[in-house]
Motif scaffolding. Sequence first.
Motif, mmCIF file in Angstrom:
data_model
loop_
_atom_site.group_PDB
_atom_site.id
_atom_site.type_symbol
_atom_site.label_atom_id
_atom_site.label_comp_id
_atom_site.label_asym_id
_atom_site.label_seq_id
_atom_site.Cartn_x
_atom_site.Cartn_y
_atom_site.Cartn_z
ATOM 1 N N ARG A 1 -6.276 0.220 -3.960
ATOM 2 C CA ARG A 1 -7.614 0.502 -3.415
ATOM 3 C C ARG A 1 -8.688 0.002 -4.371
ATOM 4 N NH1 ARG A 1 -6.685 1.697 1.921
ATOM 5 N NH2 ARG A 1 -5.727 3.729 2.250
ATOM 6 N N HIS B 1 0.839 -1.204 0.000
ATOM 7 C CA HIS B 1 0.000 0.000 0.000
ATOM 8 C C HIS B 1 0.876 1.256 0.000
ATOM 9 C CE1 HIS B 1 -2.636 3.185 1.479
ATOM 10 N NE2 HIS B 1 -1.908 3.256 2.578
ATOM 11 N N ASP C 1 -3.264 8.499 -0.655
ATOM 12 C CA ASP C 1 -3.580 7.419 0.280
ATOM 13 C C ASP C 1 -4.921 6.779 -0.081
ATOM 14 O OD1 ASP C 1 -3.219 5.849 2.613
ATOM 15 O OD2 ASP C 1 -4.378 7.255 3.825
ATOM 16 N N HIS D 1 4.110 7.747 5.647
ATOM 17 C CA HIS D 1 2.806 8.176 6.188
ATOM 18 C C HIS D 1 2.176 7.132 7.122
ATOM 19 C CE1 HIS D 1 0.796 5.673 3.141
ATOM 20 N NE2 HIS D 1 -0.329 5.889 3.787
ATOM 21 N N ASP D 2 2.404 5.856 6.873
ATOM 22 C CA ASP D 2 1.845 4.804 7.737
ATOM 23 C C ASP D 2 2.923 4.127 8.584
ATOM 24 O OD1 ASP D 2 -0.853 5.044 7.195
ATOM 25 O OD2 ASP D 2 -0.872 3.541 5.599
ATOM 26 N N HIS E 1 -2.849 13.042 7.180
ATOM 27 C CA HIS E 1 -3.256 12.173 6.070
ATOM 28 C C HIS E 1 -4.575 11.432 6.310
ATOM 29 C CE1 HIS E 1 -1.340 8.514 7.986
ATOM 30 N NE2 HIS E 1 -2.237 7.883 7.267
HETATM 31 FE FE LIG Z 1 -2.100 4.726 4.156
#
Ligand SMILES: [Fe+2]
Length: 194
Positions: free
Chosen positions: A142, A30, A136, A59-60, A118
């Motif tokens: 996705r 991802h 994201d 970001h994650d 985010h």
């Molecule tokens: Fe994410």
Amino acid sequence: MKNSEQYTSEKREQLMQRVQMQMSERRFKHVLGVEETAIALAKKYGASPEKASIAALTHDYAKERPDDEFILVINRDGYDKELLNYGNAIWHGLVGADFVSRELGITDEEILSAIRLHTTGAAQMSLLDKIIYVADYIEPGRTFPGVKEARELALLDLDEAVAFETKHTLEHLLAQEQKIYPKTIETYNYWVAK
Ligand SMILES: [Fe+2]
Ligand SMILES: [Fe+2]
């Protein structure tokens, strides 16, 4: 990485490895999808592709940390205690940016802001904030209903994509009767409400 250092492909590789160690294979995939999308959006809208890459890769970063670690940092570092009523979904961005800064040495405020916002978005978002928020949501992995429209919007008008995502995220949270973090409502009021 210090602000003054050049972001070379070796630096990117190193960062990727640090990130990969923090998460499942699925989540890492991802993250790479978000990076690819964020770089494309940065090129299209005139943001720094390097910053887009770094923000997307990180970001994650804190998403798979145990709740205890977040609770410790929230209590220790002067966060509003109200945050304790939420969970990982909110913490991993808002507080996760601190983990990125402390552990990876990333000090660029634009990047840290994009990580912080985010999940919730904000009324005031920089170009990079918007790029990471949207990337994201629409990265190639996705598959939710509406993702095609979100992808099309992102190529036409980034602000429209922010609005679309905000509206659908809020709808989803309401349908699941989840607690809404106030910043998410702020984002909705600014970007969606007429
Ligand atoms: Fe994410
Ligand atoms: Fe996230």
